[in-house]
Design a protein around this motif. Structure first.
Motif, PDB file in Angstrom:
ATOM      1  N   PRO A 225       0.852  -1.074   0.025  1.00  0.00           N
ATOM      2  CA  PRO A 225       0.074   0.008   0.037  1.00  0.00           C
ATOM      3  C   PRO A 225       0.717   1.350  -0.078  1.00  0.00           C
ATOM      4  CG  PRO A 225      -0.299  -1.114   2.026  1.00  0.00           C
ATOM      5  CD  PRO A 225       0.668  -2.174   1.195  1.00  0.00           C
ATOM      6  N   SER A 226       1.958   1.229   0.510  1.00  0.00           N
ATOM      7  CA  SER A 226       2.996   2.311   0.522  1.00  0.00           C
ATOM      8  C   SER A 226       3.763   2.454  -0.688  1.00  0.00           C
ATOM      9  CB  SER A 226       3.929   2.409   2.086  1.00  0.00           C
ATOM     10  OG  SER A 226       4.648   1.494   2.041  1.00  0.00           O
ATOM     11  N   TYR A 227       3.639   1.797  -1.866  1.00  0.00           N
ATOM     12  CA  TYR A 227       4.348   1.844  -3.068  1.00  0.00           C
ATOM     13  C   TYR A 227       3.057   1.878  -4.046  1.00  0.00           C
ATOM     14  CZ  TYR A 227       8.549   0.199  -0.769  1.00  0.00           C
ATOM     15  OH  TYR A 227       9.811   0.354  -0.064  1.00  0.00           O
ATOM     16  N   GLY A 228       1.904   1.396  -3.802  1.00  0.00           N
ATOM     17  CA  GLY A 228       1.123   1.734  -4.990  1.00  0.00           C
ATOM     18  C   GLY A 228       1.204   0.904  -6.236  1.00  0.00           C
ATOM     19  N   HIS A 229       2.268   0.143  -6.443  1.00  0.00           N
ATOM     20  CA  HIS A 229       2.821  -0.115  -7.644  1.00  0.00           C
ATOM     21  C   HIS A 229       3.837  -1.452  -7.316  1.00  0.00           C
ATOM     22  CE1 HIS A 229       5.200   0.029 -11.523  1.00  0.00           C
ATOM     23  NE2 HIS A 229       4.453   0.803 -11.994  1.00  0.00           N
ATOM     24  N   GLY A 230       3.994  -2.328  -8.327  1.00  0.00           N
ATOM     25  CA  GLY A 230       5.115  -3.144  -8.000  1.00  0.00           C
ATOM     26  C   GLY A 230       6.399  -2.579  -8.497  1.00  0.00           C
ATOM     27  N   ARG A 231       7.376  -2.963  -7.390  1.00  0.00           N
ATOM     28  CA  ARG A 231       8.880  -2.144  -7.680  1.00  0.00           C
ATOM     29  C   ARG A 231       9.212  -2.295  -9.235  1.00  0.00           C
ATOM     30  NH1 ARG A 231      11.816   0.905  -8.048  1.00  0.00           N
ATOM     31  NH2 ARG A 231      13.309   1.799  -6.367  1.00  0.00           N
TER      32      ARG A 231
ATOM     33  N   HIS B 171       7.128  -3.880 -11.806  1.00  0.00           N
ATOM     34  CA  HIS B 171       6.122  -3.879 -12.988  1.00  0.00           C
ATOM     35  C   HIS B 171       4.861  -3.312 -12.010  1.00  0.00           C
ATOM     36  CE1 HIS B 171       7.848  -6.176 -16.103  1.00  0.00           C
ATOM     37  NE2 HIS B 171       8.453  -6.878 -15.109  1.00  0.00           N
ATOM     38  N   ALA B 172       3.822  -2.742 -12.970  1.00  0.00           N
ATOM     39  CA  ALA B 172       2.430  -2.223 -12.296  1.00  0.00           C
ATOM     40  C   ALA B 172       1.829  -3.616 -11.897  1.00  0.00           C
ATOM     41  CB  ALA B 172       1.738  -1.391 -13.158  1.00  0.00           C
ATOM     42  N   GLY B 173       0.951  -3.337 -10.975  1.00  0.00           N
ATOM     43  CA  GLY B 173      -0.110  -4.422 -10.768  1.00  0.00           C
ATOM     44  C   GLY B 173       0.461  -5.526  -9.575  1.00  0.00           C
ATOM     45  N   PRO B 174       0.211  -6.617  -9.532  1.00  0.00           N
ATOM     46  CA  PRO B 174       0.417  -7.554  -8.630  1.00  0.00           C
ATOM     47  C   PRO B 174       1.879  -7.892  -8.521  1.00  0.00           C
ATOM     48  CG  PRO B 174      -1.487  -8.580  -9.946  1.00  0.00           C
ATOM     49  CD  PRO B 174      -0.871  -7.352 -10.567  1.00  0.00           C
ATOM     50  N   ARG B 175       2.333  -8.349  -7.332  1.00  0.00           N
ATOM     51  CA  ARG B 175       3.764  -8.911  -7.127  1.00  0.00           C
ATOM     52  C   ARG B 175       3.748 -10.174  -6.780  1.00  0.00           C
ATOM     53  NH1 ARG B 175       5.049  -8.251  -1.618  1.00  0.00           N
ATOM     54  NH2 ARG B 175       3.043  -7.582  -0.499  1.00  0.00           N
ATOM     55  N   TYR B 176       4.971 -11.088  -6.908  1.00  0.00           N
ATOM     56  CA  TYR B 176       5.009 -12.276  -6.199  1.00  0.00           C
ATOM     57  C   TYR B 176       5.135 -12.166  -4.823  1.00  0.00           C
ATOM     58  CZ  TYR B 176       5.743 -14.216 -11.211  1.00  0.00           C
ATOM     59  OH  TYR B 176       5.507 -14.568 -12.421  1.00  0.00           O
ATOM     60  N   GLY B 177       4.528 -13.249  -4.238  1.00  0.00           N
ATOM     61  CA  GLY B 177       4.850 -13.197  -2.792  1.00  0.00           C
ATOM     62  C   GLY B 177       6.077 -13.602  -2.434  1.00  0.00           C
ATOM     63  N   SER B 178       6.559 -13.860  -1.035  1.00  0.00           N
ATOM     64  CA  SER B 178       7.661 -14.526  -0.541  1.00  0.00           C
ATOM     65  C   SER B 178       7.817 -15.679  -0.343  1.00  0.00           C
ATOM     66  CB  SER B 178       8.090 -13.681   0.555  1.00  0.00           C
ATOM     67  OG  SER B 178       7.129 -13.767   1.681  1.00  0.00           O
ATOM     68  N   LEU B 179       8.863 -16.387  -0.366  1.00  0.00           N
ATOM     69  CA  LEU B 179       8.913 -17.966   0.008  1.00  0.00           C
ATOM     70  C   LEU B 179       8.506 -18.275   1.379  1.00  0.00           C
ATOM     71  CD1 LEU B 179       9.979 -20.728  -0.998  1.00  0.00           C
ATOM     72  CD2 LEU B 179      11.962 -20.088   0.202  1.00  0.00           C
ATOM     73  N   ILE B 180       9.010 -17.617   2.327  1.00  0.00           N
ATOM     74  CA  ILE B 180       8.334 -17.350   3.520  1.00  0.00           C
ATOM     75  C   ILE B 180       7.648 -16.188   4.113  1.00  0.00           C
ATOM     76  CG2 ILE B 180       8.802 -17.948   6.288  1.00  0.00           C
ATOM     77  CD1 ILE B 180      11.365 -19.801   5.154  1.00  0.00           C
TER      78      ILE B 180
ATOM     79  N   LEU C 157      11.483 -11.461 -18.914  1.00  0.00           N
ATOM     80  CA  LEU C 157      10.456 -12.217 -19.290  1.00  0.00           C
ATOM     81  C   LEU C 157       9.542 -12.639 -18.173  1.00  0.00           C
ATOM     82  CD1 LEU C 157      12.893 -15.433 -20.476  1.00  0.00           C
ATOM     83  CD2 LEU C 157      11.251 -14.083 -21.999  1.00  0.00           C
ATOM     84  N   LEU C 158       9.625 -11.666 -16.976  1.00  0.00           N
ATOM     85  CA  LEU C 158       8.719 -11.678 -15.931  1.00  0.00           C
ATOM     86  C   LEU C 158       7.758 -10.633 -16.088  1.00  0.00           C
ATOM     87  CD1 LEU C 158      11.288 -12.308 -12.927  1.00  0.00           C
ATOM     88  CD2 LEU C 158       9.638 -14.038 -14.044  1.00  0.00           C
ATOM     89  N   ASN C 159       6.326 -10.903 -15.615  1.00  0.00           N
ATOM     90  CA  ASN C 159       5.406  -9.730 -15.988  1.00  0.00           C
ATOM     91  C   ASN C 159       4.987  -9.287 -14.538  1.00  0.00           C
ATOM     92  OD1 ASN C 159       5.031 -10.458 -18.512  1.00  0.00           O
ATOM     93  ND2 ASN C 159       3.734 -12.181 -18.420  1.00  0.00           N
ATOM     94  N   HIS C 160       5.504  -9.689 -13.625  1.00  0.00           N
ATOM     95  CA  HIS C 160       5.227  -9.074 -12.285  1.00  0.00           C
ATOM     96  C   HIS C 160       6.738  -8.827 -11.337  1.00  0.00           C
ATOM     97  CE1 HIS C 160       1.179 -10.188 -12.975  1.00  0.00           C
ATOM     98  NE2 HIS C 160       1.552 -11.389 -13.059  1.00  0.00           N
ATOM     99  N   THR C 161       6.816  -8.117 -10.319  1.00  0.00           N
ATOM    100  CA  THR C 161       7.729  -7.884  -9.765  1.00  0.00           C
ATOM    101  C   THR C 161       8.099  -9.016  -8.702  1.00  0.00           C
ATOM    102  OG1 THR C 161       7.153  -5.570  -9.184  1.00  0.00           O
ATOM    103  CG2 THR C 161       8.606  -6.583  -7.674  1.00  0.00           C
TER     104      THR C 161
END
Length: 507
Positions: free
Chosen positions: A170-176, A178-187, A219-223
């Motif tokens: 929420p404090s970024y409003g944008h993937g670092r 790519h715009a839109g969703p980002r991949y989650g973390s492993l843990i 080749l990645l569409n998300h952060t």
């Protein structure tokens, strides 16, 4: 019974108290060296020797990791896992297989679900035994200890289709990236309390090589996702493990309170592993980072608090953070950074007892118009530079923005920054403080600084739009923007102009 009144009574063994397990067993740990007619001198010698040997044994056998004593200091194939919670499980109890091939996501999820039912009883501990435990991302729960045994390796699966997508921060409003969703973390963890990740230096390995290659090839569409990310949580301890080859930022506490990070080894290739920051405290409060070794492909530590208008609106600063006793290497970036995403503000930061070696930059503050907020009350103490391009950096034109919606007149405030006991050798430019008319650097202080140079050139202490003071002797000679004081605090020379600029990027 031992006759303590008869000096000729010389027991042949030491009797241990009886117990349900040992009875009254005679332990021949202390042999009898002398007979009953032992002279007083020999008695005194034997008593002193016994105390010394006994004390030395306990000193060397103390195991700081487990908080107890180990009988021998040599390595064993396996070590007993301490019980840090009243209830402890092994990953194998839930079908885990540590062969590096079997996918263990379900085993981790079942274990976390079992621990989540124990919240009212103090929580539970999940022991990860030696082995290679391949898994997709999984979540933690409150009142949980994740314990990695010596030789335990949690491996992130090399297929982004297993990594969930999450909304932008929420404090970024944008993937670092790519715009839109980002991949989650492993843990991952959200809205948690009382979290411990520790071990006997087991490893969490993100196997980031696939991610880095696809990022470079676009080749990645998300952060990309962090290796470990804990959000909106409190009372967190992360210690005594190795974090390796993260896809993106390695350890990312986000909007967390009361966090202790200690005794970590954080590794990624120093080249070819983009954005693998070591630790990124982001809008965090009351944090200690200490006793770590970090060698990564970006900033060793980067304190953040949101990006431009989104960070300003979110309004959560990073504050009250102590960073100490680190060895850091960052060939392409900086050892310790603040920013550039700092739009919620950064204050009351102490960075001390740090050795930064073979790096592009030492300690850096980076910001830009549009960030807004402030960086203030920053203290650097006892910093050692070894083979750096630039030692101390303040950069105010780091122009990366999430979108065109930022306010170009949202100028950050930089003030109350001190550098004390800064030493080292092999540095091309020890100081580069690049303020601007809109973003001046105010009330900066240097004291006790001596940095050896690799190039004998002028203007290796570079300033622009800087106001502050130098106390005592500083080498190399400071820029003209700063007032000079003697060791007793008496003004020796007042600066002629604080707006003089001698920034030189040619070396």
């Amino acid at each position: 019974m031992l006759d303590t009144t008869n000096p000729s009574a010389s027991p042949s063994c030491w009797w241990a108290p009886s117990s349900p397990t040992n009875g009254s067993r005679c332990r021949r740990w202390i042999p009898v060296f002398f007979s009953g007619n032992l002279c007083a001198t020999h008695k005194t010698f034997f008593a002193v020797l016994s105390v010394v040997l006994f004390s030395t044994f306990f000193y060397w056998q103390f195991d700081a990791t487990s908080g107890g004593f180990s009988v021998f200091r040599r390595a064993f194939p396996s070590r007993e896992l301490p019980r840090l919670r009243r209830v402890a499980f092994n990953l194998t109890d839930f079908g885990g297989v540590g062969d590096g091939v079997t996918l263990n996501t379900e085993a981790f999820e079942k274990a976390v679900a079992a621990i989540s039912k124990l919240r009212g009883k103090g929580g539970g501990q999940l022991n990860v035994p030696p082995g290679n435990w391949l898994t997709a991302p999984f979540n933690l729960t409150s009142h949980m200890t994740l314990f990695l045994a010596e030789g335990a390796v949690i491996l992130g699966i090399n297929d982004e289709n297993y990594w969930p997508l999450m909304p932008p921060l929420p404090s970024y409003g944008h993937g670092r990236e790519h715009a839109g969703p980002r991949y989650g973390s492993l843990i991952h963890g959200q809205n948690l309390n009382d979290i411990v990740i520790t071990g006997h230096n087991g490893t969490i390995n993100g196997q980031g090589q696939m991610w880095w290659k696809k990022y470079r090839q676009k080749l990645l569409n998300h952060t990309r996702g962090p290796l470990v990310q804990i959000m909106w949580s409190s009372n967190i301890l992360i210690s005594n493990i190795t974090l390796q080859d993260s896809p993106f930022w390695t350890l990312h506490p986000y909007d967390c309170k009361n966090v202790t990070i200690k005794n970590l080894t954080i590794l990624a290739p120093t080249r070819g592993a983009p954005n693998t920051d070591g630790i990124d405290p982001d809008s965090c409060e009351d944090m200690v980072i200490e006793d770590c070794y970090i060698s990564v492909g970006d900033d060793g530590i980067a304190i953040k608090s949101g990006w431009d208008q989104y960070g300003i609106a979110y309004g959560r600063p990073s504050t009250n953070i102590l960073i100490r006793n680190l060895v850091v290497r960052s060939v392409v970036s900086a050892g310790i950074s603040i920013g550039s995403e700092m739009s919620g503000g950064v204050s009351n930061i102490t960075v001390e007892n740090i050795h930064i070696w073979n790096s592009r930059r030492g300690v850096r503050i980076k910001t830009a118009p549009g960030r807004g907020a402030y960086v203030r009350q920053i203290r650097y103490r006892n910093i050692t530079f070894d083979d750096l391009r630039v030692g101390i950096v303040v950069k105010t034109d780091y122009n990366e923005h999430p979108d065109i919606g930022f306010d170009p007149k949202a100028f950050p405030i930089l003030e109350d920054i001190s550098y004390t006991s800064i030493h080292g050798e092999g540095v091309r430019v020890p100081v580069r403080l690049q303020g601007t008319e809109e973003i001046p650097v105010k009330n900066v202080m240097f004291q006790d600084m001596s940095v050896g140079l690799t190039d004998i050139k002028k203007h290796v202490f570079q300033c622009a739009f800087v106001q502050g003071r130098v106390i005592g002797t500083v080498f190399p000679p400071p820029c003209e923007n700063l007032d000079l004081y003697d060791e007793q605090g008496h003004l020796v020379k007042e600066s002629v102009s604080q707006n003089v600029s001698d920034i030189d990027y040619s070396f």
